[in-house]
Scaffold this motif. Structure first.
Motif, PDB file in Angstrom:
ATOM      1  N   PHE A  93      53.633  15.157 -11.657  1.00  0.00           N
ATOM      2  CA  PHE A  93      54.409  14.088 -11.027  1.00  0.00           C
ATOM      3  C   PHE A  93      54.181  12.724 -11.680  1.00  0.00           C
ATOM      4  N   ILE A 139      57.419  10.350 -12.677  1.00  0.00           N
ATOM      5  CA  ILE A 139      58.090   9.604 -11.606  1.00  0.00           C
ATOM      6  C   ILE A 139      57.202   8.489 -11.073  1.00  0.00           C
ATOM      7  N   ILE A 156      64.517   8.586  -3.830  1.00  0.00           N
ATOM      8  CA  ILE A 156      63.964   9.483  -4.854  1.00  0.00           C
ATOM      9  C   ILE A 156      62.597   9.994  -4.418  1.00  0.00           C
ATOM     10  N   THR A 183      61.579  13.827  -3.591  1.00  0.00           N
ATOM     11  CA  THR A 183      60.490  14.386  -4.392  1.00  0.00           C
ATOM     12  C   THR A 183      59.430  15.042  -3.525  1.00  0.00           C
ATOM     13  N   TRP A 184      58.997  14.347  -2.450  1.00  0.00           N
ATOM     14  CA  TRP A 184      57.914  14.954  -1.661  1.00  0.00           C
ATOM     15  C   TRP A 184      58.407  16.119  -0.816  1.00  0.00           C
ATOM     16  N   TYR A 214      60.809  18.168  -1.895  1.00  0.00           N
ATOM     17  CA  TYR A 214      60.891  19.212  -2.920  1.00  0.00           C
ATOM     18  C   TYR A 214      59.506  19.789  -3.209  1.00  0.00           C
ATOM     19  N   THR A 227      53.863   6.968  -2.435  1.00  0.00           N
ATOM     20  CA  THR A 227      54.630   8.119  -2.914  1.00  0.00           C
ATOM     21  C   THR A 227      53.687   9.265  -3.269  1.00  0.00           C
ATOM     22  N   ILE A 280      53.363  13.011  -1.470  1.00  0.00           N
ATOM     23  CA  ILE A 280      53.399  14.264  -2.256  1.00  0.00           C
ATOM     24  C   ILE A 280      52.135  15.083  -1.989  1.00  0.00           C
TER      25      ILE A 280
END
Length: 267
Positions: free
Chosen positions: A98, A101, A138, A142-143, A145, A255, A259
């Motif tokens: 990651f 990003i 985004i 992302t998290w 996903y 972020t 995640i």
């Protein structure tokens, strides 16, 4: 920027005019009345993006074993995100996964925050909701996903129905989890960055407009107040630079935390 005073009906009577919401919606300067029209804020964002690309291209185009000054600065910044945020929270494997990003978030937000203190720009690229909303969206995707990829069968189930809770409590717990995790979390992610940049801009404009007003318009002894507002303006400029860095760090690390929570084995 707003003028430090305004005339009253053409009579010549001056008065102090503070900052207002129009500061964040400047007039169109290019390509008016077309789908590609640009105002000063949009130009700031475009220029900032080009500067980021140029800086990283210049800093990495001739990589050497013994780095020069430019390469050293770039490597230090990248290592700060890689080691201090990505790998520290996610571990080496997921941290590297990651890292693109997270690195993009940090340097994009940092550069656009700093434009608020750059003469000629005087407006942060993140001070209107478009960029913070896009980045938060985004991060949100992302998290989710990451959680679905790591725990496809139980990520959403455990997020909405935490294990170990008696079934009859889900009537209360599940709506709270929906609100706090899937609504409040992304909203606060947006607002934290946005509101800090808005408030910082308003304060700087207020102090410097007041300085101009006191030095130019105020009579006699009142001109001395301009020294105080100028000093406060300078102090808050330094503070705004600190806030610009902190907000980039906070947005990026949150972020990474989200995640991490999505990847946690508890799911």
């Amino acid at each position: 920027m707003l003028l430090p005073f305004a005339t009253d009906g053409g009579s010549g009577a001056g008065g102090f005019v503070g900052p207002n919401i129009g500061e964040f919606f400047p007039p169109v300067v290019l390509f008016a009345d077309t789908p590609f029209e640009l105002n000063r804020l949009m130009l700031i964002r475009v220029i900032t993006t080009l500067v980021i690309v140029l800086v990283f291209w210049l800093g990495t185009r001739n990589l050497k074993i013994v780095p020069g000054r430019g390469q050293s600065i770039i490597e230090w910044g990248l290592d700060f995100v890689r080691v201090g945020i990505a790998e520290d929270l996610l571990g080496k494997k997921d941290g590297r996964r990651f890292l693109p990003i997270l690195t993009t978030f940090f340097f994009m937000i940092l550069a656009m925050n700093l434009t608020g203190a750059v003469p000629g720009f005087n407006l942060a690229g993140t001070s209107v909701i478009g960029v913070p909303l896009l980045l938060a969206a985004i991060a949100y995707v992302t998290w989710i996903y990451a959680g679905l990829r790591k725990h496809p069968g139980k990520f959403l189930r455990n997020a909405l129905f935490p294990p170990g809770v008696p079934w009859y409590f889900y009537i209360i717990v599940t709506p709270i989890e929906i609100l706090s995790t899937f609504i409040v979390r992304p909203v606060t992610h947006v607002l934290r960055l946005l509101m800090n940049m808005i408030v910082g801009h308003i304060l700087l404009v207020l102090f410097f407009l007041a300085t101009s007003f006191f030095f130019i318009e105020a009579p006699g002894f009142f001109k001395l107040f301009g020294v105080g507002t100028l000093a406060l303006g300078f102090a808050f400029t330094l503070f705004e630079l600190l806030v610009a860095v902190l907000q980039a760090y906070i947005f990026t690390i949150l972020t990474a935390v989200y995640i991490q929570l999505a990847l946690a084995d508890e799911h």
